[in-house]
Design a protein around this motif. Sequence first.
Motif, short mmCIF file in Angstrom:
data_model
loop_
_atom_site.label_atom_id
_atom_site.label_comp_id
_atom_site.label_asym_id
_atom_site.label_seq_id
_atom_site.Cartn_x
_atom_site.Cartn_y
_atom_site.Cartn_z
N LEU A 21 -35.17 11.06 -10.83
CA LEU A 21 -34.97 12.24 -10.05
C LEU A 21 -34.32 12.12 -8.84
O LEU A 21 -34.07 13.19 -7.96
CB LEU A 21 -35.92 13.33 -10.13
CG LEU A 21 -36.57 13.72 -11.48
CD1 LEU A 21 -37.91 14.35 -11.70
CD2 LEU A 21 -35.56 14.20 -12.27
N SER A 22 -34.79 10.73 -8.11
CA SER A 22 -34.13 10.61 -6.84
C SER A 22 -32.62 10.85 -6.86
O SER A 22 -31.80 10.76 -7.80
CB SER A 22 -34.13 9.33 -6.10
OG SER A 22 -36.03 9.36 -6.11
N SER A 23 -32.05 10.98 -5.64
CA SER A 23 -30.33 10.84 -5.56
C SER A 23 -29.93 9.69 -5.84
O SER A 23 -30.88 8.42 -6.13
CB SER A 23 -30.00 11.26 -4.09
OG SER A 23 -30.60 9.98 -3.28
N LEU A 24 -28.84 9.49 -6.27
CA LEU A 24 -28.06 8.09 -6.55
C LEU A 24 -28.40 7.00 -5.57
O LEU A 24 -28.60 5.79 -5.99
CB LEU A 24 -26.83 8.33 -7.05
CG LEU A 24 -26.24 9.20 -8.26
CD1 LEU A 24 -24.72 9.16 -8.48
CD2 LEU A 24 -26.96 8.50 -9.49
N THR A 25 -28.15 7.38 -4.26
CA THR A 25 -28.38 6.43 -3.16
C THR A 25 -29.91 6.11 -3.21
O THR A 25 -30.11 4.96 -2.90
CB THR A 25 -28.16 7.14 -1.69
OG1 THR A 25 -26.89 7.97 -1.92
CG2 THR A 25 -28.33 6.51 -0.80
N GLY A 26 -30.85 6.99 -3.52
CA GLY A 26 -32.29 6.48 -3.32
C GLY A 26 -32.40 5.94 -4.56
O GLY A 26 -33.28 4.49 -4.33
N GLN A 27 -32.01 5.84 -5.64
CA GLN A 27 -32.20 5.04 -6.99
C GLN A 27 -31.65 3.75 -6.71
O GLN A 27 -32.34 2.65 -6.91
CB GLN A 27 -31.23 5.76 -8.25
CG GLN A 27 -32.08 6.86 -8.65
CD GLN A 27 -31.49 7.52 -10.05
OE1 GLN A 27 -31.06 6.78 -10.83
NE2 GLN A 27 -31.08 8.71 -10.03
N TYR A 28 -30.53 3.64 -6.10
CA TYR A 28 -29.93 2.53 -5.78
C TYR A 28 -30.70 1.45 -4.89
O TYR A 28 -30.99 0.40 -4.88
CB TYR A 28 -28.34 2.51 -5.35
CG TYR A 28 -27.97 1.12 -5.14
CD1 TYR A 28 -27.30 0.20 -6.06
CD2 TYR A 28 -27.92 0.53 -3.69
CE1 TYR A 28 -26.73 -0.78 -5.73
CE2 TYR A 28 -27.38 -0.69 -3.63
CZ TYR A 28 -26.68 -1.29 -4.39
OH TYR A 28 -26.24 -2.51 -4.22
N GLY A 29 -31.09 2.20 -3.74
CA GLY A 29 -31.93 1.78 -2.92
C GLY A 29 -33.38 1.12 -3.37
O GLY A 29 -33.61 0.09 -3.08
N ILE A 30 -33.93 2.07 -4.34
CA ILE A 30 -35.35 1.66 -4.83
C ILE A 30 -35.11 -0.04 -5.71
O ILE A 30 -35.66 -0.86 -5.60
CB ILE A 30 -35.81 2.43 -5.85
CG1 ILE A 30 -36.13 3.79 -4.83
CG2 ILE A 30 -37.00 2.04 -6.60
CD1 ILE A 30 -36.41 5.03 -5.52
N PHE A 31 -34.20 0.36 -6.57
CA PHE A 31 -33.95 -0.63 -7.81
C PHE A 31 -33.40 -2.01 -7.25
O PHE A 31 -33.43 -3.12 -7.58
CB PHE A 31 -33.32 -0.28 -9.08
CG PHE A 31 -34.05 0.74 -9.55
CD1 PHE A 31 -35.45 0.73 -10.19
CD2 PHE A 31 -33.53 2.18 -9.68
CE1 PHE A 31 -36.20 1.71 -10.64
CE2 PHE A 31 -34.14 3.22 -10.42
CZ PHE A 31 -35.47 3.04 -10.73
N SER A 32 -32.36 -1.79 -6.20
CA SER A 32 -31.63 -3.00 -5.64
C SER A 32 -32.83 -3.81 -4.65
O SER A 32 -32.55 -4.98 -4.63
CB SER A 32 -30.46 -2.63 -4.82
OG SER A 32 -30.89 -1.88 -3.78
#
Length: 326
Positions: A250-261
């Motif tokens: 549910l995070s922004s795409l930026t947030g999702q990329y930051g989390i998983f990368s």
Amino acid sequence: MTTIYREADANLSLLSGKTVGIIGYGNLGRSLAMNLRDSRVRVMIGLREDETRDHARQDGFDPGDIERVVPRCHILLLLLSNVVLPEVYLERISPYLQRGHLLVFASGYNLAFGYVEPPPFVDVGMIAPRTIGAAVRSRYLEGSGFYSFVGVAQDATGTTLGSLLALAMAMGSLRAGAIEVSPAQEAQLDLFVQQAILPAFQHVMTTAAALLLQQGYPPEAVMLDLILSGEFTDYLSRASQDGLLHALRLSSLTGQYGIFSRLPRFQELKLEGLMDAILEEIRRGDFAAEWSREYENGYPNLSKLLQAQEQLTLWALEQGTLDRLK
């Protein structure tokens, strides 16, 4: 596969004509007593302290001494704190136990580590809510119920599981669901979360706050973004409904990329080895023995640890931000 019990698995009539003794009237004891009463279960309250007796009377109960309540009840919910319960059990409960009594623990701790050893002629079980005492009451009133762990430790009569499920239903737990685990598993899981997850979370948050403050970010902004905004609470709340992965997405795409990368970087911190060592200490009983000594000596180490935490500048900044926001 682990069994999950719901209301369809329970028969409330198994409690008909029986009296449930609530031993201890703290937050959980009060909530369970009121839930059971609202489910038309006959309840008695057994207490030690006069102050808690006043609270019970204000709630419409007639509390009495533990040793007078025990013989008059069929089921005993033992809701005193883990460190206090063994002494009270030995002096005020065990001498009055009768064949057919059902002892129900809200934590597997004392059973798992041998601090309470019920006689072979009684039934022994566990209903361990997975939430705080106040939520046990509020979720009953809302109709949603609360999750719990249930388990049979000793089945002298052959009816323990049925009685436990009936009791869990009357408490409101089976509206949400109860997972079957042993008292030892419950105690170990509970201690593991306390000792491996929460310390890691606090260390991450305090380290992050110290770094951001050192780099010149405004204290109010740091405390708000890390803790006080409630964003992490919102994630966990959504995770409890739909799972952690769904909540993170549910995070922004930026947030999702930051989390998983960046996730692999934290996998290099040897957390698994640290957590494995903590779990092994718990399972061997090392922590239980350490905590028993701490209690017997009047909590000297706990007092020092709390004092050291209270002296951290971070908490003053946190309180200052709370005051300004309010």
